[in-house]
Scaffold this active site. Structure first.
Site, PDB file in Angstrom:
ATOM      1  CE  LYS A  81      13.552  14.401  16.655  1.00 30.30           C
ATOM      2  NZ  LYS A  81      14.412  13.623  16.045  1.00 30.30           N
ATOM      3  NE  ARG A 114       8.093   2.679   2.444  1.00 26.69           N
ATOM      4  CZ  ARG A 114       9.404   2.855   2.093  1.00 26.69           C
ATOM      5  NH1 ARG A 114      10.306   2.466   3.285  1.00 26.69           N
ATOM      6  NH2 ARG A 114       9.902   3.300   1.042  1.00 26.69           N
ATOM      7  CB  CYS A 162       3.612   5.192  -0.468  1.00 27.71           C
ATOM      8  SG  CYS A 162       3.082   6.538  -1.359  1.00 27.71           S
ATOM      9  CG  HIS A 196      25.504  37.685  15.853  1.00 29.67           C
ATOM     10  ND1 HIS A 196      26.313  38.847  15.884  1.00 29.67           N
ATOM     11  CD2 HIS A 196      26.336  36.794  16.809  1.00 29.67           C
ATOM     12  CE1 HIS A 196      27.427  38.709  16.234  1.00 29.67           C
ATOM     13  NE2 HIS A 196      27.566  37.542  16.869  1.00 29.67           N
ATOM     14  CE  LYS A 200      12.068   6.270  11.693  1.00 28.96           C
ATOM     15  NZ  LYS A 200      12.639   7.042  12.583  1.00 28.96           N
ATOM     16  CD1 TRP A 237       3.444  11.417   4.056  1.00 30.06           C
ATOM     17  CD2 TRP A 237       4.621  12.022   2.029  1.00 30.06           C
ATOM     18  NE1 TRP A 237       3.827  12.763   3.996  1.00 30.06           N
ATOM     19  CE2 TRP A 237       4.633  13.016   2.950  1.00 30.06           C
ATOM     20  CE3 TRP A 237       5.270  11.907   0.880  1.00 30.06           C
ATOM     21  CZ2 TRP A 237       5.427  14.105   2.610  1.00 30.06           C
ATOM     22  CZ3 TRP A 237       5.909  13.021   0.495  1.00 30.06           C
ATOM     23  CH2 TRP A 237       6.134  14.275   1.187  1.00 30.06           C
ATOM     24  CG  ASN A 296       7.441   4.224  -2.486  1.00 32.84           C
ATOM     25  OD1 ASN A 296       7.356   5.398  -2.229  1.00 32.84           O
ATOM     26  ND2 ASN A 296       8.651   3.542  -1.732  1.00 32.84           N
ATOM     27  N   GLY A 297       6.763   6.191  -4.962  1.00 27.17           N
ATOM     28  CA  GLY A 297       7.739   7.014  -5.696  1.00 27.17           C
ATOM     29  C   GLY A 297       6.856   8.094  -6.552  1.00 27.17           C
ATOM     30  CD  GLU A 349      17.411  15.585  16.516  1.00 23.85           C
ATOM     31  OE1 GLU A 349      17.566  16.038  15.353  1.00 23.85           O
ATOM     32  OE2 GLU A 349      16.873  14.502  16.657  1.00 23.85           O
ATOM     33  CD  GLU A 361      10.449  14.926  13.665  1.00 22.93           C
ATOM     34  OE1 GLU A 361      11.224  15.001  14.435  1.00 22.93           O
ATOM     35  OE2 GLU A 361      10.450  14.176  12.498  1.00 22.93           O
TER      36      GLU A 361
HETATM   37  O1  M6R Z   1      16.299   7.978   6.994  1.00 22.65           O
HETATM   38  P1  M6R Z   1      17.292   9.420   7.097  1.00 22.65           P
HETATM   39  O2  M6R Z   1      18.181   9.442   8.265  1.00 22.65           O
HETATM   40  O3  M6R Z   1      18.130   9.783   5.939  1.00 22.65           O
HETATM   41  O4  M6R Z   1      16.330  10.393   6.973  1.00 22.65           O
HETATM   42  C1  M6R Z   1      16.348  11.981   7.128  1.00 22.65           C
HETATM   43  C2  M6R Z   1      15.099  12.865   7.743  1.00 22.65           C
HETATM   44  O5  M6R Z   1      14.243  12.502   7.079  1.00 22.65           O
HETATM   45  C3  M6R Z   1      14.979  12.372   9.189  1.00 22.65           C
HETATM   46  O6  M6R Z   1      15.996  12.393  10.218  1.00 22.65           O
HETATM   47  C4  M6R Z   1      13.887  13.179   9.771  1.00 22.65           C
HETATM   48  O7  M6R Z   1      14.316  14.429   9.964  1.00 22.65           O
HETATM   49  C5  M6R Z   1      13.204  12.553  10.932  1.00 22.65           C
HETATM   50  N1  M6R Z   1      11.978  12.647  11.008  1.00 22.65           N
HETATM   51  C6  M6R Z   1      13.779  13.469  12.451  1.00 22.65           C
HETATM   52  O8  M6R Z   1      13.097  13.029  13.568  1.00 22.65           O
END
Ligand code: M6R
Length: 608
Positions: free
Chosen positions: A486, A27, A2, A505, A603, A74, A98-99, A482, A489
């Protein structure tokens, strides 16, 4: 995971807190709230949903006062709702957190048996009760917080406000980020720097086990056990404007277009073309240390994991050192074997990802040397590592990582060339050739970005797809993974990335007319094999989008193709990633999803 903010000063602070929370929304954004002290009492405003809902509430029902705390959530314990939104209040005390408090069940049971009544499903409310009870025994706010922290296990960054102490906020941290800012006549604390950049660039990062008492005259920093801490402020280099949208419809689109600049900044001052060398002192791996490396272990999560995968290919290829890559979340829980001869590289945009941080600590505990590749200055991972290579991508606000991914790829290229040179695996002339090509990459990325309109047109054909496959070989394999991450996500289209060689496979069974298959076909030694994959997909009526350097190589086979400039095969991911990012962006935008804040995500993942 958060965002928290606290303010003690002379200005009315409700709006100021909300403005700060806006910079922390990445966050978490499922509910938000503020608590403000007006000298007599604390007023709380909380709302489920995005910050705009809280803004409307505060506009309708204003809150006066110059001392306050705020939170954007969050959900971890209890669904997103007004009752679970922070601040949580017990008696005279209001808390934002936060935590995760890991022993919350046990503590809640204990507090309930003492007659405390809980009004939320959160773990955080426990902290409010503990502090309130301690103040009830006559302790001051800071003593009460200190006393309560002794009971907690888990991760926290907290800010606590008490009715009986209208001029003070106490903050504390363990395993969740917290930064202090000393501005003119005011002190702030927040989970991340963008929330306080409007006030000052001079910040102090709290370490685990520290507690700070904020009053108008400054911040008193101590350890939880009461020893005074003196720490010089850090000056933040990025500006607030860098964290704004700058005319783009979404942060993600802006950040995609910022990539050439992000790569230039990441390479700046680190490449010596005359000698074919790079990043000497900064990472603390000089020739003797580089020669002593037995193995490289790359650890990361999500998009950063894909950058780490690319790092593995490049380190083995250019530095001729065995390299392995692991998901930080798996590494930390599977009794990993790490030796003192291992160089561990932790890759993270935020530098706060709980699993990556814990994996790094485990590797250090076992005697490995740890290098962090992170974007956020002063973050926990940067501080815990033995050396840091910062990616200078600037603040990334969109939850989907874009510019930080390609900046991580550039950092991996630097590390690989550096270790390769230091170990003698890479000749001076080859290193020069590679570095000359690397500094030309941003220009090629600019040319790739010019394909935006073409990608947007293609995305219209894919907008109704239910599934998609992404294929690549060698260094293009992490790009395929990736690309799939993307798309899923931000557009919520189910997508999978595969190594081209894996198609037969299993995944080939999925291919029919309804399946778009995105194939990475840069001009490299695996091109022929990838073209065979394209044939196999076409033979099953699959629709192919080819990402190519040479348009001729795919015209007969692919439904659609995007041409991007050719670079050295080692660096092609920095360029071929761009059309995939644009594709996911445009598909998501047309599907009307929340591009910058996709559902269920945040994030920075500071919980495991
Ligand atoms: O801050 P970080 O790079 O350690 O975060 C890792 C993942 O949470 C982050 O890359 C996540 O997969 C992204 N939302 C991807 O776009």
């Amino acid at each position: 995971m958060c965002g928290i903010i606290a303010y003690v000063g002379t200005r009315p602070c409700a709006q100021l807190l909300i403005d700060g929370l806006r910079k922390l929304e990445y966050r978490g954004y499922d509910s938000a709230g503020v608590a403000v002290h007006n000298g007599k009492e604390i007023t709380v405003r909380r709302a489920a949903g995005k910050l705009s809902t809280l803004q409307d509430l505060v506009d309708r029902e204003p809150v006066a006062g110059t001392v306050g705390i705020g939170h954007t959530r969050w959900a971890t314990h209890g669904p997103p709702s007004e009752r679970n939104a922070h601040p949580h209040v017990s008696g005279r005390v209001a808390v934002v957190h936060n935590g995760i408090i890991e022993n919350h069940v046990e503590l809640k049971h204990k507090l309930t048996s003492l007659g405390r009544v809980f009004t939320s499903d959160t773990d955080t409310e426990i902290v409010a009760h503990l502090v309130d009870m301690a103040m009830g025994r006559g302790l001051s706010l800071v003593e009460a917080v200190r006393d309560s922290l002794r009971e907690l296990r888990g991760a926290y960054a907290i800010a606590v406000l008490a009715k009986d102490d209208p001029t003070t906020i106490v903050v504390a941290k363990h395993a969740s980020p917290l930064v202090l800012a000393l501005a003119d006549g005011a002190v702030l604390a927040a989970s991340d720097v963008p929330a306080i950049l409007a006030h000052t660039r001079e910040v102090v990062f709290l370490e685990d086990g520290e507690i700070a008492t904020l009053t108008q005259s400054g911040a008193k920093l101590e350890t939880v056990s009461g020893e005074a801490v003196v720490r010089e402020p850090t000056t933040i280099r990025w500006s607030l404007v860098q964290a704004e949208r700058g005319g783009y419809k979404h942060f993600m689109l802006k950040e995609i277009h910022e990539q050439p600049r992000a790569i230039e900044d990441t390479l700046r001052g680190r490449v010596q073309l005359e000698t074919g060398s790079c990043i000497a002192d900064e990472i603390g791996i000089a020739e003797p240390e580089a020669r002593a490396i037995q193995r490289v272990v790359l650890l990361a999560c999500g998009t950063s994991f894909h950058a780490a995968m690319y790092g593995r290919y490049l380190i083995e290829q250019l530095a001729r050192v065995p390299a392995v890559v692991d998901l930080a979340s798996e590494f930390r829980y599977r009794e990993p074997v790490v030796a003192p001869g291992d160089l561990v590289i932790a890759v993270s945009q935020s530098g706060e990802t709980a699993d990556t941080l814990a994996a790094l600590k485990e590797a250090k505990r076992q005697g490995a040397r740890v290098l962090a590749v992170v974007n956020v200055q002063g973050s926990a991972i940067a501080r815990a590592a033995d050396g840091v290579l910062y990616t200078h991508a600037g603040p990334e606000i969109g939850v989907a990582s874009t510019k930080c991914f390609t900046a991580q790829l550039a950092a991996m290229a630097l590390v690989s060339v550096h270790i390769g040179r230091a170990r003698g695996a890479l000749s001076e002339s080859r290193a020069k050739e590679l570095l000359e090509e690397l500094v030309r990459v941003p220009e090629k990325m600019r040319a790739a970005l010019e394909q935006d309109a073409a990608v947007q047109l293609i995305s219209r054909e894919l907008v109704s797809a239910q599934n998609a496959l992404f294929l690549g070989r060698g260094v293009s394999c992490p790009v395929a993974l990736e690309g799939a991450l993307k798309l899923k996500e931000i557009s919520y289209v189910h997508a999978e990335g595969y190594a081209g060689g894996e198609m037969k496979h299993g995944p080939l069974a999925l291919v029919d007319r309804s399946m778009p298959v995105v194939c990475l076909l840069p001009d490299d030694p695996s091109l022929e094999k990838m073209l065979s994959n394209v044939q196999e997909v076409r033979a099953r009526d699959g629709r192919v989008l080819a990402i190519v350097n040479d348009p001729a190589c795919a015209t007969a086979l692919a439904q659609w193709s995007i041409t991007v400039p050719k670079t050295a095969p080692e660096f092609s991911p920095l360029v071929t990633t761009i059309p995939l990012q644009l594709l996911s962006y445009h598909v998501a935008d047309q599907r009307g999803t929340d591009v910058d804040q996709p559902r269920n995500l945040a994030k920075t993942v500071t919980v495991e």
